[in-house]
Design a protein around this motif. Structure first.
Motif, PDB file in Angstrom:
ATOM      1  N   HIS A 214       0.829  -1.202   0.000  1.00  0.00           N
ATOM      2  CA  HIS A 214       0.000   0.000   0.000  1.00  0.00           C
ATOM      3  C   HIS A 214       0.866   1.256   0.000  1.00  0.00           C
ATOM      4  O   HIS A 214       0.614   2.204  -0.762  1.00  0.00           O
ATOM      5  CB  HIS A 214      -0.905  -0.010   1.230  1.00  0.00           C
ATOM      6  N   MET A 215       1.898   1.291   0.849  1.00  0.00           N
ATOM      7  CA  MET A 215       2.786   2.445   0.890  1.00  0.00           C
ATOM      8  C   MET A 215       3.518   2.622  -0.441  1.00  0.00           C
ATOM      9  O   MET A 215       3.727   3.744  -0.909  1.00  0.00           O
ATOM     10  CB  MET A 215       3.788   2.307   2.035  1.00  0.00           C
ATOM     11  N   MET A 216       3.899   1.528  -1.058  1.00  0.00           N
ATOM     12  CA  MET A 216       4.591   1.588  -2.335  1.00  0.00           C
ATOM     13  C   MET A 216       3.708   2.235  -3.403  1.00  0.00           C
ATOM     14  O   MET A 216       4.178   3.040  -4.217  1.00  0.00           O
ATOM     15  CB  MET A 216       5.006   0.184  -2.771  1.00  0.00           C
ATOM     16  N   ILE A 217       2.432   1.915  -3.392  1.00  0.00           N
ATOM     17  CA  ILE A 217       1.494   2.518  -4.347  1.00  0.00           C
ATOM     18  C   ILE A 217       1.458   4.036  -4.167  1.00  0.00           C
ATOM     19  O   ILE A 217       1.462   4.793  -5.147  1.00  0.00           O
ATOM     20  CB  ILE A 217       0.084   1.917  -4.181  1.00  0.00           C
ATOM     21  N   ASN A 218       1.463   4.494  -2.931  1.00  0.00           N
ATOM     22  CA  ASN A 218       1.413   5.937  -2.688  1.00  0.00           C
ATOM     23  C   ASN A 218       2.706   6.632  -3.106  1.00  0.00           C
ATOM     24  O   ASN A 218       2.682   7.783  -3.559  1.00  0.00           O
ATOM     25  CB  ASN A 218       1.084   6.223  -1.224  1.00  0.00           C
ATOM     26  N   PHE A 219       3.834   5.950  -2.960  1.00  0.00           N
ATOM     27  CA  PHE A 219       5.093   6.511  -3.459  1.00  0.00           C
ATOM     28  C   PHE A 219       5.072   6.587  -4.992  1.00  0.00           C
ATOM     29  O   PHE A 219       5.610   7.532  -5.581  1.00  0.00           O
ATOM     30  CB  PHE A 219       6.287   5.683  -2.992  1.00  0.00           C
ATOM     31  N   ILE A 220       4.454   5.611  -5.628  1.00  0.00           N
ATOM     32  CA  ILE A 220       4.321   5.648  -7.086  1.00  0.00           C
ATOM     33  C   ILE A 220       3.431   6.825  -7.500  1.00  0.00           C
ATOM     34  O   ILE A 220       3.717   7.524  -8.478  1.00  0.00           O
ATOM     35  CB  ILE A 220       3.726   4.325  -7.611  1.00  0.00           C
ATOM     36  N   ILE A 221       2.374   7.058  -6.736  1.00  0.00           N
ATOM     37  CA  ILE A 221       1.461   8.169  -7.031  1.00  0.00           C
ATOM     38  C   ILE A 221       2.195   9.506  -6.957  1.00  0.00           C
ATOM     39  O   ILE A 221       2.085  10.341  -7.858  1.00  0.00           O
ATOM     40  CB  ILE A 221       0.264   8.154  -6.069  1.00  0.00           C
ATOM     41  N   VAL A 222       2.961   9.717  -5.883  1.00  0.00           N
ATOM     42  CA  VAL A 222       3.656  11.002  -5.747  1.00  0.00           C
ATOM     43  C   VAL A 222       4.755  11.133  -6.801  1.00  0.00           C
ATOM     44  O   VAL A 222       5.024  12.230  -7.311  1.00  0.00           O
ATOM     45  CB  VAL A 222       4.217  11.197  -4.323  1.00  0.00           C
ATOM     46  N   GLY A 223       5.378  10.014  -7.175  1.00  0.00           N
ATOM     47  CA  GLY A 223       6.373  10.052  -8.242  1.00  0.00           C
ATOM     48  C   GLY A 223       5.753  10.449  -9.569  1.00  0.00           C
ATOM     49  O   GLY A 223       6.326  11.247 -10.328  1.00  0.00           O
ATOM     50  N   PHE A 224       4.573   9.906  -9.841  1.00  0.00           N
ATOM     51  CA  PHE A 224       3.876  10.256 -11.081  1.00  0.00           C
ATOM     52  C   PHE A 224       3.527  11.737 -11.115  1.00  0.00           C
ATOM     53  O   PHE A 224       3.738  12.419 -12.129  1.00  0.00           O
ATOM     54  CB  PHE A 224       2.592   9.429 -11.221  1.00  0.00           C
ATOM     55  N   PHE A 225       2.984  12.257 -10.009  1.00  0.00           N
ATOM     56  CA  PHE A 225       2.587  13.663  -9.997  1.00  0.00           C
ATOM     57  C   PHE A 225       3.802  14.597 -10.079  1.00  0.00           C
ATOM     58  O   PHE A 225       3.718  15.681 -10.669  1.00  0.00           O
ATOM     59  CB  PHE A 225       1.752  13.974  -8.759  1.00  0.00           C
ATOM     60  N   ALA A 226       4.917  14.189  -9.477  1.00  0.00           N
ATOM     61  CA  ALA A 226       6.135  14.996  -9.599  1.00  0.00           C
ATOM     62  C   ALA A 226       6.593  15.038 -11.056  1.00  0.00           C
ATOM     63  O   ALA A 226       6.999  16.093 -11.564  1.00  0.00           O
ATOM     64  CB  ALA A 226       7.237  14.427  -8.715  1.00  0.00           C
ATOM     65  N   ALA A 227       6.521  13.897 -11.743  1.00  0.00           N
ATOM     66  CA  ALA A 227       6.908  13.848 -13.152  1.00  0.00           C
ATOM     67  C   ALA A 227       5.943  14.653 -14.015  1.00  0.00           C
ATOM     68  O   ALA A 227       6.355  15.391 -14.924  1.00  0.00           O
ATOM     69  CB  ALA A 227       6.951  12.394 -13.629  1.00  0.00           C
ATOM     70  N   LEU A 228       4.642  14.532 -13.737  1.00  0.00           N
ATOM     71  CA  LEU A 228       3.646  15.301 -14.480  1.00  0.00           C
ATOM     72  C   LEU A 228       3.879  16.798 -14.288  1.00  0.00           C
ATOM     73  O   LEU A 228       3.808  17.586 -15.253  1.00  0.00           O
ATOM     74  CB  LEU A 228       2.239  14.932 -13.996  1.00  0.00           C
ATOM     75  N   ALA A 229       4.184  17.201 -13.058  1.00  0.00           N
ATOM     76  CA  ALA A 229       4.478  18.608 -12.791  1.00  0.00           C
ATOM     77  C   ALA A 229       5.710  19.060 -13.572  1.00  0.00           C
ATOM     78  O   ALA A 229       5.752  20.186 -14.086  1.00  0.00           O
ATOM     79  CB  ALA A 229       4.695  18.825 -11.289  1.00  0.00           C
ATOM     80  N   GLY A 230       6.702  18.188 -13.682  1.00  0.00           N
ATOM     81  CA  GLY A 230       7.901  18.520 -14.442  1.00  0.00           C
ATOM     82  C   GLY A 230       7.615  18.727 -15.915  1.00  0.00           C
ATOM     83  O   GLY A 230       8.120  19.668 -16.535  1.00  0.00           O
ATOM     84  N   VAL A 231       6.795  17.850 -16.488  1.00  0.00           N
ATOM     85  CA  VAL A 231       6.432  17.970 -17.903  1.00  0.00           C
ATOM     86  C   VAL A 231       5.668  19.264 -18.141  1.00  0.00           C
ATOM     87  O   VAL A 231       5.958  20.019 -19.085  1.00  0.00           O
ATOM     88  CB  VAL A 231       5.588  16.760 -18.358  1.00  0.00           C
ATOM     89  N   LEU A 232       4.691  19.562 -17.286  1.00  0.00           N
ATOM     90  CA  LEU A 232       3.876  20.765 -17.460  1.00  0.00           C
ATOM     91  C   LEU A 232       4.699  22.036 -17.252  1.00  0.00           C
ATOM     92  O   LEU A 232       4.505  23.035 -17.951  1.00  0.00           O
ATOM     93  CB  LEU A 232       2.688  20.739 -16.505  1.00  0.00           C
TER      94      LEU A 232
END
Length: 319
Positions: free
Chosen positions: A208-226
């Motif tokens: 469960h914790m790993m999924i949340n780390f994946i979520i924050v990693g995705f949003f950090a990457a999305l923020a970088g692209v934008l």
């Protein structure tokens, strides 16, 4: 339909951060005639969208009782990949950038899960390592977008509202619903509030914790692209200190550093509070470093008040 009052409420009352947002909005509206203009308000949304996207994922991680210090570096890597790989096509470049966030988030979560090492230490190491990867990949050079469609996206609008602000608000709504209405959201609170009880209840804490780390990693990457689309470029130092701004926004929004409590609506309020303060003081021509002093003082005050409330609550004292 989501009731606006319910959206802004925590446990039955309007969240304190939204009272603060209203107060500073009224204050700056009197201090500057330009503050409440449509152009300035949309500008605040665009300025806060980058930190805001990361804060959405960070809220989940912090409710879990963890923290991720690598988000600024992940943002920088994703931005560099989204611009640097454009010779292979924008689609491939963006997919590679977003995938980097997913992979790095998964690695962080897996290490925390399997080793039991504190997430602060793991993600601190990741922050340093990823920042080094950025300098290796970019050779300490800035990248500039060669495809105008990429840079035009960052300045596009639908009606009066910028696309970047729309993306941020949609993601905010989705993450709010996931946290409030799904099993994953309920498990997020359970794991952060009482890991032992969550384990006894059959929740697979590590996964469960790993999924949340994946979520924050995705949003950090999305923020970088934008952010790269907005700038039309990426620099090796892009994203520095973003982890600090993000954590500040999440804590201001009421999420506890110890885990078990928090909300997306509170985080949205924290993000807007930072954006409004920075924008309003800029309109008043206040030197930028005063904003840092004020935000630091506000954050420390919030933490002191929160700790005092927790101490009184644990003693059964009514305040």
């Amino acid at each position: 339909m989501i009731n606006v009052k319910d959206f802004l409420k925590g446990s039955g009352v309007i969240q304190p951060i939204w009272v603060f947002v209203i107060v500073i909005t009224v204050f700056f509206s009197f201090m500057s005639e330009y503050f409440l203009s449509v152009g300035n308000l949309t500008n605040i949304l665009v300025q806060t969208s980058t930190i805001g996207l990361i804060a959405l994922g960070m809220t989940y991680v912090m409710i879990n009782g963890n923290i991720d210090l690598s988000v600024g570096a992940v943002l920088g890597l994703a931005a560099s990949l989204s611009v640097g790989l454009q010779d292979y096509g924008i689609t491939i470049a963006v997919i590679a950038a977003l995938a980097s966030g997913l992979v790095l988030g998964a690695i962080n979560g897996l290490i925390v899960w399997k080793t039991g090492v504190n997430a602060f230490i793991v993600t601190l190491g990741a922050m340093i390592g990823v920042r080094g990867l950025i300098f290796i990949y970019t050779e300490e050079q800035s990248f500039y977008a060669t495809n105008f469609a990429f840079s035009d996206f960052g300045t596009a609008s639908i009606g009066p509202i910028p696309v970047l602000a729309i993306i941020f608000l949609i993601c905010t709504l989705v993450m709010h619903l996931v946290l409030k209405k799904t099993g994953h959201g309920r498990n997020t609170f359970a794991v952060g509030g009482n890991p032992e009880a969550a384990l006894d209840a059959g929740i697979r804490i590590g996964r469960h914790m790993m999924i949340n780390f994946i979520i924050v990693g995705f949003f950090a990457a999305l923020a970088g692209v934008l952010l790269a689309t907005q700038m039309g470029a990426a620099t090796p130092n892009l994203g520095r200190d973003y982890e600090l701004w993000t954590i500040t926004a999440v804590v201001l929004g009421g999420t506890k550093l110890t885990g078990g409590y928090g909300s997306i609506t509170g985080t949205l309020g924290g993000v807007l509070a930072i954006g409004i303060l920075r924008n309003g003081m800029n309109l008043m021509q206040v030197p930028a470093f005063y904003v840092l002093v004020i935000l630091g003082a506000i954050l420390i005050s919030v933490l002191i008040i929160d700790q005092r409330l927790n101490v009184h609550a644990s003693k059964g004292v009514s305040i």
